[in-house]
Design an enzyme around this catalytic site. Structure first.
Site, PDB file in Angstrom:
ATOM      1  N   GLY A 196       0.837  -1.201   0.000  1.00 34.90           N
ATOM      2  CA  GLY A 196       0.000   0.000   0.000  1.00 34.90           C
ATOM      3  C   GLY A 196       0.867   1.244   0.000  1.00 34.90           C
ATOM      4  O   GLY A 196       2.013   1.210  -0.471  1.00 34.90           O
ATOM      5  N   SER A 197       0.327   2.328   0.533  1.00 36.80           N
ATOM      6  CA  SER A 197       1.049   3.607   0.465  1.00 36.80           C
ATOM      7  C   SER A 197       2.150   3.677   1.524  1.00 36.80           C
ATOM      8  O   SER A 197       2.089   2.996   2.545  1.00 36.80           O
ATOM      9  CB  SER A 197       0.055   4.747   0.684  1.00 36.80           C
TER      10      SER A 197
ATOM     11  N   GLY B  95       2.355   2.448   5.382  1.00 38.10           N
ATOM     12  CA  GLY B  95       3.507   1.600   5.740  1.00 38.10           C
ATOM     13  C   GLY B  95       4.167   2.075   7.026  1.00 38.10           C
ATOM     14  O   GLY B  95       4.543   1.271   7.886  1.00 38.10           O
TER      15      GLY B  95
ATOM     16  N   GLU C 140       5.636  -3.428   0.733  1.00 34.48           N
ATOM     17  CA  GLU C 140       5.788  -3.068  -0.687  1.00 34.48           C
ATOM     18  C   GLU C 140       4.973  -1.797  -0.875  1.00 34.48           C
ATOM     19  O   GLU C 140       3.748  -1.824  -0.832  1.00 34.48           O
ATOM     20  CB  GLU C 140       5.304  -4.220  -1.561  1.00 34.48           C
TER      21      GLU C 140
ATOM     22  N   CYS D 148       2.144   0.644  -8.431  1.00 35.68           N
ATOM     23  CA  CYS D 148       3.121   1.301  -7.563  1.00 35.68           C
ATOM     24  C   CYS D 148       4.444   1.560  -8.277  1.00 35.68           C
ATOM     25  O   CYS D 148       5.140   2.505  -7.946  1.00 35.68           O
ATOM     26  CB  CYS D 148       3.314   0.505  -6.286  1.00 35.68           C
TER      27      CYS D 148
ATOM     28  N   GLU E 169       3.764  10.818  -5.503  1.00 32.07           N
ATOM     29  CA  GLU E 169       3.077   9.738  -6.207  1.00 32.07           C
ATOM     30  C   GLU E 169       1.638  10.175  -6.495  1.00 32.07           C
ATOM     31  O   GLU E 169       0.889  10.514  -5.581  1.00 32.07           O
ATOM     32  CB  GLU E 169       3.076   8.476  -5.348  1.00 32.07           C
TER      33      GLU E 169
END
Ligand code: ADP
Length: 497
Positions: free
Chosen positions: A243-244, A248, A265, A299, A400
């Site tokens: 995820g983001s 994280g 990740e 991602c 992002e």
């Protein structure tokens, strides 16, 4: 009407009944009785009501996963776990069109894309099946005086909390369940609230394959409640998160209570570098699809497009024209190449960045505005967008966006582009396009990212590790290293004299 169109208009899983969660082999309502809605981002229509799990449901699921971990599952031989994974692969193959259509309906990836993921999804399950019978420790010669034998055992880490995003629900679920089943772990999986349906359908197939009760549990719900409860839980041994980077960071903090293992990740702002000597006919669609695929909701999308100055104007325009040539539309239409964004939140986020890009002085060569003509108004559509005249310090070059938005940036020489490509907090993917093997080799070593794609982008294989440097996270998925993330190493000593 072909089979796929049938599924996407009247899907067998969408029977009008609320979807329940799988805990301990039983399909349950949420303890609170609450549900939430999941919608089709192409049309805005509600697809299903889904049980809304929270901390109490996570507790029940973790307790079931713990019982299963120490129960008969712990006696399964490697070849039995392998057989389970092979059986699951067989069922996924049998039901693949249905699963792909569910991904398409729930998160908006074009049906051509989700159907195209078949080899990858099946390859992953079969790869993990192979890994199940390849786990081994080592016999290690020691130098102690006297007679001692020493060797290592590899043991499953235990109960795994898997938290996944919405951008590829089927493969994300397989990426978590596969290594868990291969190693003998048990799982509590929390799908993303935007796209919980495919993980639930896959859980049904796990049952059909013979996965014992409690080994795979799926608890849908929101991140701040169900997700946070899982990440905090004292009886979870490892969290595998995708995820983001902001979430994280929260996962790491939540893991501190029992020092659980974490693999992350996370996001990216990946550079894609095009040299003037490249095969530009290949690089145009390559660099375009490095971002436009899945509407940029990947991602490792190559969103910072560095182009050698002498071809900058022409190449950026060609990528923009390529973007304009792609068919944007309802993701269930087999002709669609670019579907909608997943939700109104994502739509706001991406259109917000389109406005920021213009305010910062970047110039859209294509796209740049939400599409609202006709049926598009009901969905969340943003067309492929290429911004030219982008400077490194602009927010659209740093943050992002997670939409189909390329920031095209000129560069002059190789040393300079290496430094600028690395000037980001992230380090997930990267691409480069050249016919010069010396340049290619130099960049492959110099770029600080977990994957470097040369004259291609986004190639993935179950045997090849994938993961991040820097704030794109740590741990690797796919490959032998992935399986190691689900194993503990135990050293055993025997006094033999
Ligand atoms: P995105 O912005 O792509 O939705 P997120 O990191 O917010 O990425 O979401 C990825 C997954 O993490 C989803 O399943 C979401 O529900 C979950 N999540 C969000 N916030 C938290 C949190 N505080 N703790 C645990 N999981 C969370």
């Amino acid at each position: 009407m072909n089979e796929i169109t049938q599924f996407t208009t009247r899907h067998p899983f969408l029977d009008g009944k609320p979807k329940r969660m799988l805990v301990d082999g039983k399909w349950l309502e949420a303890a609170s009785g609450k549900t939430f809605q999941t919608i089709n981002p192409s049309t805005g229509e509600v697809l299903a009501e889904v049980a809304e799990g929270d901390a109490e449901d996570i507790d029940r699921a973790v307790a079931a996963a713990r019982r299963a971990f120490t129960g008969p599952w712990s006696k399964f031989k490697p070849f039995e776990r392998q057989n389970l994974l092979l059986k699951l692969a067989e069922l996924v193959e049998k039901h693949f069109e249905e699963l792909a259509a569910l991904d398409t309906l729930d998160m908006g990836a074009p049906i051509s894309r989700t159907v195209g993921n078949k080899l990858r999804a099946l390859g992953m399950l079969r790869y993990y099946a192979g890994q199940a019978v390849s786990i081994h420790g080592e016999t290690i010669e020691n130098s102690l005086p006297g007679e001692y034998a020493s060797f290592t055992l590899k043991e499953p880490v235990g109960v795994v909390g898997a938290i996944i995003p919405w951008n590829g629900p089927l493969t994300a679920t397989i990426w978590k369940i596969g290594p868990a089943l291969a190693t003998g772990c048990t799982v509590v999986l929390k799908p993303a609230e935007e796209a919980p349906l495919t993980p639930l359908r896959l859980a049904e197939l796990c049952q059909e394959a013979g996965v014992p009760p409690g080994v795979v549990n799926v608890v849908p719900g929101y991140g701040e409640t169900a997700g946070a409860a899982l990440a905090n839980h004292r009886d979870v041994d490892k969290v595998a998160f995708t995820g983001s980077h902001l979430t994280g960071q929260k996962i790491i903090q939540a893991s501190a209570g029992n020092l659980k293992r974490v693999s992350l990740e996370l996001g990216g702002k990946s550079p894609d570098v095009v040299f003037a000597d490249a095969d530009l006919d290949a690089a145009v669609p390559g660099a375009g699809m490095a971002v436009f695929a899945n509407s940029g909701q990947i991602c490792s999308a190559g969103t910072r497009l560095f182009v050698e100055r002498k071809i900058y104007q022409e190449f950026s325009q060609r990528v923009a024209d390529y973007g304009k040539s792609l068919k944007v539309g309802n993701s269930s239409d087999p002709a669609t190449q670019v579907g909608p964004l997943v939700s109104t939140e994502q739509l706001d986020r991406v259109t917000g960045y389109l406005a920021i890009g213009r305010q910062e002085g970047a110039r859209p060569l294509s796209g740049g505005e939400r599409l609202t003509e006709g049926d598009m108004a009901k969905g969340f559509f943003v067309p492929p967008t290429v911004f030219a005249d982008v400077k490194d310090e602009m927010r659209i070059a740093q943050e992002e966006i997670f939409g189909p938005v390329i920031s095209a940036i000129p560069f002059d020489d190789i040393e300079e582009v290496i430094a600028r490509a690395n000037a980001t907090q992230f380090g997930l993917g990267s691409g480069l396009w050249t016919r010069d093997v010396t340049k290619a080799h130099k960049l492959a070593r110099a770029i600080r990212a977990g994957s470097v794609w040369i004259n291609c982008y986004q190639a993935m294989d179950p045997a090849v590790p994938f993961g991040g440097y820097k704030m794109s996270g740590y741990g690797r998925e796919s490959g032998k290293q992935h399986v190691e993330e689900y194993l503990n190493v135990k050293s055993v000593w025997i006094r033999t004299a």
